[in-house]
Design a protein around this motif. Structure first.
Motif, mmCIF file in Angstrom:
data_model
loop_
_atom_site.group_PDB
_atom_site.id
_atom_site.type_symbol
_atom_site.label_atom_id
_atom_site.label_comp_id
_atom_site.label_asym_id
_atom_site.label_seq_id
_atom_site.Cartn_x
_atom_site.Cartn_y
_atom_site.Cartn_z
ATOM 1 N N LEU A 23 2.682 2.698 8.297
ATOM 2 C CA LEU A 23 2.928 1.603 7.363
ATOM 3 C C LEU A 23 2.970 0.290 8.130
ATOM 4 O O LEU A 23 3.576 0.202 9.207
ATOM 5 N N PHE A 24 2.317 -0.725 7.550
ATOM 6 C CA PHE A 24 2.207 -2.042 8.165
ATOM 7 C C PHE A 24 2.611 -3.110 7.164
ATOM 8 O O PHE A 24 2.565 -2.891 5.955
ATOM 9 N N ARG A 25 2.939 -4.301 7.673
ATOM 10 C CA ARG A 25 3.103 -5.505 6.862
ATOM 11 C C ARG A 25 2.226 -6.583 7.468
ATOM 12 O O ARG A 25 2.111 -6.711 8.691
ATOM 13 N N GLY A 26 1.606 -7.332 6.575
ATOM 14 C CA GLY A 26 0.774 -8.452 6.986
ATOM 15 C C GLY A 26 1.127 -9.670 6.168
ATOM 16 O O GLY A 26 2.047 -9.632 5.344
ATOM 17 N N PRO A 27 0.395 -10.760 6.346
ATOM 18 C CA PRO A 27 0.682 -11.964 5.579
ATOM 19 C C PRO A 27 0.440 -11.741 4.084
ATOM 20 O O PRO A 27 -0.350 -10.884 3.701
ATOM 21 N N ALA A 28 1.132 -12.515 3.253
ATOM 22 C CA ALA A 28 0.921 -12.427 1.803
ATOM 23 C C ALA A 28 -0.508 -12.819 1.441
ATOM 24 O O ALA A 28 -1.096 -12.273 0.522
ATOM 25 N N GLU A 29 -1.067 -13.757 2.153
ATOM 26 C CA GLU A 29 -2.452 -14.195 1.987
ATOM 27 C C GLU A 29 -3.031 -14.427 3.365
ATOM 28 O O GLU A 29 -2.320 -14.885 4.252
ATOM 29 N N PRO A 30 -4.274 -14.162 3.615
ATOM 30 C CA PRO A 30 -5.244 -13.530 2.725
ATOM 31 C C PRO A 30 -5.018 -12.023 2.668
ATOM 32 O O PRO A 30 -4.393 -11.432 3.554
ATOM 33 N N LEU A 31 -5.545 -11.416 1.645
ATOM 34 C CA LEU A 31 -5.462 -9.972 1.468
ATOM 35 C C LEU A 31 -6.562 -9.300 2.283
ATOM 36 O O LEU A 31 -7.723 -9.702 2.209
ATOM 37 N N LEU A 32 -6.185 -8.311 3.060
ATOM 38 C CA LEU A 32 -7.167 -7.505 3.786
ATOM 39 C C LEU A 32 -7.664 -6.432 2.829
ATOM 40 O O LEU A 32 -6.870 -5.651 2.300
ATOM 41 N N LEU A 33 -8.956 -6.401 2.572
ATOM 42 C CA LEU A 33 -9.516 -5.428 1.635
ATOM 43 C C LEU A 33 -9.534 -4.036 2.249
ATOM 44 O O LEU A 33 -9.612 -3.880 3.475
ATOM 45 N N GLU A 34 -9.477 -3.022 1.402
ATOM 46 C CA GLU A 34 -9.550 -1.646 1.875
ATOM 47 C C GLU A 34 -10.838 -1.424 2.632
ATOM 48 O O GLU A 34 -11.908 -1.863 2.208
ATOM 49 N N GLY A 35 -10.723 -0.732 3.762
ATOM 50 C CA GLY A 35 -11.916 -0.419 4.537
ATOM 51 C C GLY A 35 -11.578 0.017 5.945
ATOM 52 O O GLY A 35 -10.415 0.095 6.336
#
Length: 107
Positions: A59-71
């Motif tokens: 499990l990770f957390r990233g910035p609220a924006e931009p969204l990293l798309l599934e891939g």
């Protein structure tokens, strides 16, 4: 891209990395975009069939924006990677306060 050996993708290798920032290496992802590893789960609870790898969820957390798309993305942190793994955004109700959630499932 670096394909990871099955021995690399185990909870014992990721647990010490909890809290570290992972870079995403992809031409369409800004260089400053990172994901922080928040937890690891070995869903087998230590037991698994000898012919199969133990499943693992990261499990990770990233910035609220931009969204990293599934891939599939190459990820790395100091002393680990790069390895290509499939990243999935997770529905994150507290996204604005704590960042977007992501997970990687390894079976």
């Amino acid at each position: 891209m670096t394909d990871a050996s099955p021995d690399l993708l185990v909870a014992e290798n990721f647990t010490p990395l909890i809290g570290q920032q992972f870079s995403i290496i992809h031409p369409e992802v800004p260089a400053e975009f990172t994901l922080r590893l928040t937890s690891t789960y070995d869903l087998s609870k230590g037991a698994s069939h000898p012919k199969f790898r133990k499943p693992l969820t990261l499990l990770f957390r990233g910035p609220a924006e931009p969204l990293l798309l599934e891939g599939a993305y190459d990820i790395q942190t100091e002393g680990f990677g790069p390895v290509r793994l499939h990243i999935v955004p997770t529905q994150t109700p507290d996204r604005e306060e704590n960042g977007m959630g992501y997970h990687i499932c390894i079976n």
